[in-house]
Design an enzyme around this catalytic site. Structure first.
Site, short mmCIF file in Angstrom:
data_model
loop_
_atom_site.label_atom_id
_atom_site.label_comp_id
_atom_site.label_asym_id
_atom_site.label_seq_id
_atom_site.Cartn_x
_atom_site.Cartn_y
_atom_site.Cartn_z
CD GLU A 39 -12.70 -4.18 -17.17
OE1 GLU A 39 -12.86 -3.11 -19.03
OE2 GLU A 39 -12.31 -5.57 -18.00
CE LYS A 64 -11.48 -10.44 -21.32
NZ LYS A 64 -11.64 -10.09 -20.61
CD GLU A 69 -14.51 -11.63 -18.65
OE1 GLU A 69 -13.73 -10.28 -18.67
OE2 GLU A 69 -15.09 -11.91 -17.71
NE ARG A 117 -15.05 -18.69 -14.95
CZ ARG A 117 -15.56 -16.95 -14.33
NH1 ARG A 117 -17.22 -16.81 -14.05
NH2 ARG A 117 -14.82 -16.32 -14.54
CE LYS A 171 -8.39 -13.52 -15.34
NZ LYS A 171 -9.48 -12.67 -14.50
CG ASP A 198 -12.46 -13.38 -12.40
OD1 ASP A 198 -10.93 -12.64 -12.45
OD2 ASP A 198 -13.19 -12.67 -12.70
CD GLU A 251 -4.08 -11.88 -15.78
OE1 GLU A 251 -3.67 -11.84 -16.85
OE2 GLU A 251 -5.10 -11.54 -15.18
CD GLU A 278 -12.69 -8.14 -10.92
OE1 GLU A 278 -11.47 -8.29 -10.91
OE2 GLU A 278 -13.70 -7.84 -11.22
CD GLU A 318 -10.35 -17.67 3.60
OE1 GLU A 318 -8.84 -17.51 3.90
OE2 GLU A 318 -10.26 -17.79 3.03
C1 GCU Z 1 -12.88 -10.25 -14.56
C2 GCU Z 1 -12.79 -8.57 -14.38
C3 GCU Z 1 -13.15 -8.47 -15.86
C4 GCU Z 1 -11.74 -8.24 -16.77
C5 GCU Z 1 -11.55 -10.47 -16.71
C6 GCU Z 1 -10.09 -9.93 -17.46
O1 GCU Z 1 -13.95 -10.75 -15.74
O2 GCU Z 1 -14.56 -8.41 -13.78
O3 GCU Z 1 -12.85 -6.65 -15.74
O4 GCU Z 1 -11.94 -8.33 -18.00
O5 GCU Z 1 -11.35 -9.98 -15.44
O6 GCU Z 1 -8.80 -10.48 -16.32
O7 GCU Z 1 -10.00 -9.89 -18.78
#
Ligand code: GCU
Length: 607
Positions: A109, A230, A234, A284, A308, A313, A335, A341, A441
């Site tokens: 991912e 986690k 999500e 958010r 994070k 994000d 983190e 990404e 940037e």
């Molecule tokens: C972002 C990312 C996801 C990932 C998530 C996370 O949203 O796009 O792919 O799973 O971060 O850090 O859990």
């Protein structure tokens, strides 16, 4: 090139302790130098290397400390840095982690360096020689924990089951001589795959299942570092389903792993990802604080909250997460994300250490006890897809060991170790790498607004791609203004910070330009500190960003990269130029169409 240790021959597979690896690496890298290694158990990960009058060295250190001392001596010598007579060092952070987002099917991912190094076809599948090579890469910069599977634990990644565990234990054996411990991401609802009807953290059968599981896992891998979780994020399962909070969830797991010396690393990336864009109350970036700050002090000693670095994000520019400043009675890890990404997919150049240094301007190093980074590694020959992306892995390790690490020194050391160019060419490469983040940037989302990226894939521009989506990532641009007011008069996000930080950002007149649109809703005619209008500043940045990318391309072409790096680098900079041009024109057109403002310098904006 295989990153910065490419000059050393493969390690024999007979080496089973860090001091054996240290001795072997020293004999290969510094053949004429006599080095005595002296293991002092209570020195743990720290070391002291001292040169004698006759030029020989003595390295004293704990079990892994001697290895870190050996690598420090080797890397300093090979990079041509001046080597002092005494080098004494200890890591600032206890866990210096790499989080791989690798799936059992071999995909990664947000991976941009090929397939997984650890999995294929639903099973663990790795090359032991490569694992040793990876072990020394990570150990050479002091990293000590490797979480091998995705935080989104997709079925059937069943690392906790017998048939996986046996192979995982063999993998742990391969990393042990490098002082690297494995970690597993676990699924909070895992007990429900084993006949238990609930995953409620306060349910006795759930607690018993996790205890038995931990016993079995640590029997196979006695030095496993812990579990990474986690939850309630999500779509992942978590304690909220049962009306429990995250301390209930984390502490239950912590109890199960405590007898084995394990930790629970619990991620704080929790927010409403099914937001209605019409909802003006939810903001958010406030989410992590709202979910965790009130639980400060409620977590078990062996729980680490992993936060994070920014409240959104991993955008190209975000402020420091207020949670990293607010939880004084909780173990915290920051983190970072090496995987590019949102920052160019390891096609566009993006050296991260200048950004990390900015975080430390507001984060006292003592606030956190551990650090983690999402991996940029994969099965590609060079590990990081783009050969120059390895600078992010190297500098992350240096920073994780010593958060005072300076950007220029670390990038220079990496460049010298990797390419051994002349001093002039090294300087060119270092200048280019250090400016690459700012250039990216400039041509992407402006002044801290973030998110103007192609949805889901996250490469290339789409200014309103996330505007009416569920993810809580809105800029609300209209014909007059753009941005969200996050001050006390707006969403109140700024109230989550200590007063000195709040004061710095709450007034658009004093807020640093590069975060202006993160904190404020402003008209396009807003006058920046240098007198330009907001929209003119956006146009200027985008034209400059593209021109600077062109200059970067010229400079890269002039540097003597060896093959195959040269071919990869030249191919990717062409792709970056194309991307930068798309970003420049689409962002400029977007703002021109909305504001109607002409570019004062009369450059082409496509209508
Ligand atoms: C972002 C990312 C996801 C990932 C998530 C996370 O949203 O796009 O792919 O799973 O971060 O850090 O859990």
């Amino acid at each position: 090139m295989k990153a910065w240790l490419h000059a050393l021959p493969d390690l024999p597979d007979s080496l089973s302790t860090p001091s054996a690896v240290a001795a072997w690496e020293l004999s290969c890298a510094l053949p004429g130098t006599v080095v005595t290694l002296n293991t002092v158990p209570d020195m743990a990960e720290s070391y002291r290397a001292e040169r004698s009058a006759d030029g020989s060295w003595n390295i004293s250190g704990g079990k892994t400390g001697v290895l870190y001392g050996a690598y420090a001596l080797i890397l300093k010598s090979l990079s041509g840095e001046s080597v002092p007579d005494v080098i004494e060092s200890a890591p600032k952070y206890r866990l210096r982690m790499i989080n791989c987002w690798d799936n059992a099917d071999g995909s990664v991912e947000r991976g941009y360096s090929g397939r997984s190094l650890f999995f294929e076809g639903g099973r663990l599948d790795y090359d032991p020689a490569r694992m040793r090579e990876l072990g020394r890469l990570l150990a050479s910069v002091g990293l000590n924990v490797l979480c091998i599977n995705n935080v989104n634990v997709h079925f059937p990644c069943q690392l906790l089951l017998e048939d996986y565990l046996e192979q995982a234990a063999q993998l742990a054996d391969l990393f042990r001589p490098f002082g690297i411990r494995l970690m597993f991401s676990v699924d909070f609802s895992q007990p429900m795959r084993h006949g238990i009807p609930t995953a409620d953290p306060l349910d006795e059968s759930v607690r018993a299942w996790w205890k038995e599981t931990a016993d079995r896992v640590w029997q196979a891998i006695p030095d496993l570092a812990g579990f990474l979780v986690k939850a309630d994020s999500e779509g992942r399962p978590g304690p909220f389903t049962y009306g429990r909070n995250h301390a209930d969830g984390a502490n239950m797991l912590a109890e199960a792993v405590r007898p084995h010396g394990g930790v629970i690393v619990w991620r704080c990336f929790v927010y409403n990802c099914r937001q209605d864009w019409r909802d003006l109350k939810t903001d958010r970036p406030k989410a992590a604080w709202e979910h965790y700050a009130f639980l400060d002090g409620a977590f078990a000693e062996n729980v680490i909250l992993q936060v994070k670095h920014g409240p959104f994000d991993f955008q190209v520019r975000e402020p420091l997460s207020p949670l990293l400043l607010g939880m004084k009675h909780t173990n915290l890890a920051m983190e970072l994300q090496l995987a590019q990404e949102y920052t160019g997919h390891q096609i566009d150049l993006y050296t991260m250490i200048p950004m990390w240094r900015e975080l430390y301007e507001e984060l006292p190093a003592d606030n956190i006890m551990s650090i983690a980074a999402v991996s940029n590694l994969g099965r590609d020959e060079n590990y990081t897809g783009h050969p120059l992306a390895a600078v992010n892995l190297y500098t992350y390790g240096r920073l994780a060991w010593d958060p005072d690490t300076k950007a220029e020194g670390a990038v220079t050391a990496w460049a010298r170790l990797t390419y051994g160019f002349t001093p002039e060419d090294t300087e060119k490469l270092v200048t280019l790498l250090l400016s690459s983040r700012r250039i990216y940037e400039k041509y992407t989302a402006p002044l801290g607004i973030g998110w103007m990226i192609t949805p889901h894939d996250h490469y290339g521009p789409n200014p309103s791609g996330y505007e009416y989506d569920l993810w809580g990532t809105y800029h609300k641009a209209d014909r007059n203004a753009i941005g969200i007011d996050r001050t006390a008069g707006g969403t109140g996000y700024l109230d989550q910070y200590p007063p000195e930080i709040r004061r710095k950002y709450e007034n658009p007149a004093t807020c640093p330009d590069l975060l202006l649109l993160f904190y404020h809703r402003l008209p396009y005619s807003f006058r920046m500190k240098d007198g330009r209008t907001l929209v003119q500043r956006i146009y200027d940045d985008h034209f400059e960003g593209y021109e600077e990318t062109e200059r970067m391309a010229e400079m890269l072409k002039s540097l003597p990269f060896p093959s195959p790096d040269r071919e990869i680098i030249l191919q990717r900079i062409d792709m970056q130029l194309h991307n930068a041009r798309e970003w420049r024109d689409i962002i400029n057109t977007f703002f021109h169409r909305l504001s109607g403002a002409e570019d004062e310098k009369g450059r082409t904006i496509y209508l």
